[in-house]
Design a protein around this motif. Structure first.
Motif, PDB file in Angstrom:
ATOM      1  N   GLN A  28       0.822  -1.207   0.000  1.00 58.40           N
ATOM      2  CA  GLN A  28       0.000   0.000   0.000  1.00 58.40           C
ATOM      3  C   GLN A  28       0.856   1.257   0.000  1.00 58.40           C
ATOM      4  O   GLN A  28       0.607   2.193  -0.771  1.00 58.40           O
ATOM      5  CB  GLN A  28      -0.941   0.011   1.200  1.00 58.40           C
ATOM      6  N   THR A  29       1.896   1.276   0.824  1.00 60.43           N
ATOM      7  CA  THR A  29       2.790   2.432   0.867  1.00 60.43           C
ATOM      8  C   THR A  29       3.488   2.628  -0.476  1.00 60.43           C
ATOM      9  O   THR A  29       3.571   3.740  -1.011  1.00 60.43           O
ATOM     10  CB  THR A  29       3.841   2.249   1.975  1.00 60.43           C
ATOM     11  N   GLY A  30       3.985   1.531  -1.034  1.00 63.15           N
ATOM     12  CA  GLY A  30       4.694   1.624  -2.299  1.00 63.15           C
ATOM     13  C   GLY A  30       3.807   2.054  -3.444  1.00 63.15           C
ATOM     14  O   GLY A  30       4.187   2.914  -4.254  1.00 63.15           O
ATOM     15  N   CYS A  31       2.613   1.475  -3.549  1.00 68.37           N
ATOM     16  CA  CYS A  31       1.713   1.807  -4.654  1.00 68.37           C
ATOM     17  C   CYS A  31       1.164   3.220  -4.534  1.00 68.37           C
ATOM     18  O   CYS A  31       0.950   3.903  -5.538  1.00 68.37           O
ATOM     19  CB  CYS A  31       0.580   0.796  -4.722  1.00 68.37           C
ATOM     20  N   ARG A  32       0.962   3.672  -3.300  1.00 68.18           N
ATOM     21  CA  ARG A  32       0.529   5.056  -3.111  1.00 68.18           C
ATOM     22  C   ARG A  32       1.609   6.015  -3.603  1.00 68.18           C
ATOM     23  O   ARG A  32       1.319   7.023  -4.261  1.00 68.18           O
ATOM     24  CB  ARG A  32       0.227   5.298  -1.636  1.00 68.18           C
ATOM     25  N   ALA A  33       2.872   5.704  -3.296  1.00 70.10           N
ATOM     26  CA  ALA A  33       3.974   6.531  -3.775  1.00 70.10           C
ATOM     27  C   ALA A  33       4.055   6.492  -5.300  1.00 70.10           C
ATOM     28  O   ALA A  33       4.349   7.515  -5.946  1.00 70.10           O
ATOM     29  CB  ALA A  33       5.286   6.060  -3.159  1.00 70.10           C
ATOM     30  N   MET A  34       3.809   5.329  -5.900  1.00 64.52           N
ATOM     31  CA  MET A  34       3.844   5.219  -7.354  1.00 64.52           C
ATOM     32  C   MET A  34       2.766   6.073  -8.001  1.00 64.52           C
ATOM     33  O   MET A  34       3.030   6.780  -8.988  1.00 64.52           O
ATOM     34  CB  MET A  34       3.688   3.747  -7.763  1.00 64.52           C
ATOM     35  N   VAL A  35       1.562   6.035  -7.458  1.00 64.85           N
ATOM     36  CA  VAL A  35       0.471   6.798  -8.053  1.00 64.85           C
ATOM     37  C   VAL A  35       0.718   8.299  -7.900  1.00 64.85           C
ATOM     38  O   VAL A  35       0.464   9.080  -8.823  1.00 64.85           O
ATOM     39  CB  VAL A  35      -0.880   6.374  -7.451  1.00 64.85           C
ATOM     40  N   ARG A  36       1.244   8.716  -6.748  1.00 68.32           N
ATOM     41  CA  ARG A  36       1.594  10.140  -6.598  1.00 68.32           C
ATOM     42  C   ARG A  36       2.635  10.548  -7.636  1.00 68.32           C
ATOM     43  O   ARG A  36       2.551  11.633  -8.224  1.00 68.32           O
ATOM     44  CB  ARG A  36       2.118  10.412  -5.188  1.00 68.32           C
ATOM     45  N   ALA A  37       3.623   9.686  -7.853  1.00 70.57           N
ATOM     46  CA  ALA A  37       4.657   9.985  -8.844  1.00 70.57           C
ATOM     47  C   ALA A  37       4.062  10.054 -10.250  1.00 70.57           C
ATOM     48  O   ALA A  37       4.414  10.935 -11.043  1.00 70.57           O
ATOM     49  CB  ALA A  37       5.759   8.929  -8.783  1.00 70.57           C
ATOM     50  N   ILE A  38       3.171   9.142 -10.563  1.00 71.41           N
ATOM     51  CA  ILE A  38       2.521   9.143 -11.876  1.00 71.41           C
ATOM     52  C   ILE A  38       1.749  10.435 -12.088  1.00 71.41           C
ATOM     53  O   ILE A  38       1.834  11.071 -13.148  1.00 71.41           O
ATOM     54  CB  ILE A  38       1.602   7.919 -12.018  1.00 71.41           C
ATOM     55  N   GLU A  39       0.998  10.843 -11.088  1.00 70.74           N
ATOM     56  CA  GLU A  39       0.186  12.048 -11.232  1.00 70.74           C
ATOM     57  C   GLU A  39       1.040  13.309 -11.360  1.00 70.74           C
ATOM     58  O   GLU A  39       0.589  14.317 -11.915  1.00 70.74           O
ATOM     59  CB  GLU A  39      -0.775  12.177 -10.058  1.00 70.74           C
ATOM     60  N   SER A  40       2.284  13.244 -10.909  1.00 66.49           N
ATOM     61  CA  SER A  40       3.180  14.395 -11.087  1.00 66.49           C
ATOM     62  C   SER A  40       3.582  14.573 -12.545  1.00 66.49           C
ATOM     63  O   SER A  40       4.017  15.674 -12.936  1.00 66.49           O
ATOM     64  CB  SER A  40       4.434  14.222 -10.230  1.00 66.49           C
TER      65      SER A  40
END
Length: 249
Positions: A206-218
């Protein structure tokens, strides 16, 4: 609401990203080989977010004509696709010269050739739309050549990152509105690394995928995720001599 297509969405990072995007209100186009797991995920997400469209389709990314067919079917269903995430991959590599060519071949074909097919299919859609965001999931192992079981895996992820960079350069030259992001995840606890002993700085899915989605949205060109500690680690890994690298990994 924006739409996102995710390959390899039945487990691991793909499943985790689907959950995060659903929580953000995205319409989801999910594909993978294991349709029963996709259907279970779809039903769960529809229960939690009734207003979302969650469409699932079977896809073996090594069936290259099917990649084009499935991507186009999703585009027709949704009218357009805003974001496509090239995520499907495997980690079956073995040390070179140990009689495990088949495992290395499968890793190379799935992580590079099949990823190329997905990028081709995505860009056909995005060029026709003249917009879109292509995301490729590489790995921090792509930063340098890696030893033993991950030599081939790291090589495929480095190749994938190079493909994405070349595409970004082309699109920049053409002043295209299409965006390309390369993600370099560190160790995130999923099925693919379940057998890795004592992986450094590992985080839960969950922590990793949340970070991935934030990075994608950037929509940044390159993102190491989670940013801490992998961004500084990546910087160090790029510059250390091979003699030191051999002692570190």
């Amino acid at each position: 609401m924006p739409s996102v297509l995710i390959t390899g969405a039945s487990s691991g990072l793909g499943e985790g990203m689907a959950r995060e995007f659903a929580a953000r209100g995205y319409q989801l186009a999910l594909c993978a080989r294991r349709t029963e797991r996709l259907e279970t995920l779809r039903d769960e997400l529809k229960t939690s977010y009734p207003s979302l469209t969650v469409s699932v389709r079977e896809l073996d990314v090594n069936n290259h004509p099917q990649v084009f067919e499935v991507f186009e079917a999703f585009r027709a269903e949704f009218g357009s696709l805003d974001r496509i995430i090239v995520n499907a991959g495997i980690g079956k590599g073995q040390p070179l010269g140990t009689g495990n060519f088949e495992a290395n071949r499968q890793t190379a074909e799935t992580n590079f050739v099949a990823a190329l097919a997905q990028m081709e299919a995505a860009m056909v859609i995005f060029r026709a739309q003249n917009r879109g965001h292509l995301v490729t999931v590489s790995s921090v192992s792509a930063i340098r050549g890696m030893p033993s079981n991950i030599t081939t895996y790291a090589g495929t992820k480095a190749g994938l990152a190079a493909l994405a960079e070349g595409l970004r350069v082309e699109l920049r030259k053409r002043r295209s509105p299409i965006k390309v992001t390369t993600l370099y995840p560190g160790y995130i606890r999923t099925e693919i690394n379940a057998g890795v002993k004592n992986p450094p700085f590992i985080v839960d899915a969950q922590t990793g995928c949340r970070a991935m989605v934030r990075a994608i949205e950037s929509e940044r060109a390159r993102c190491y995720v989670p940013g801490w500690p992998w961004t500084p680690i990546a910087f160090v890994m790029k510059i250390v001599p091979e003699s030191i690298l051999a002692r570190l990994i």
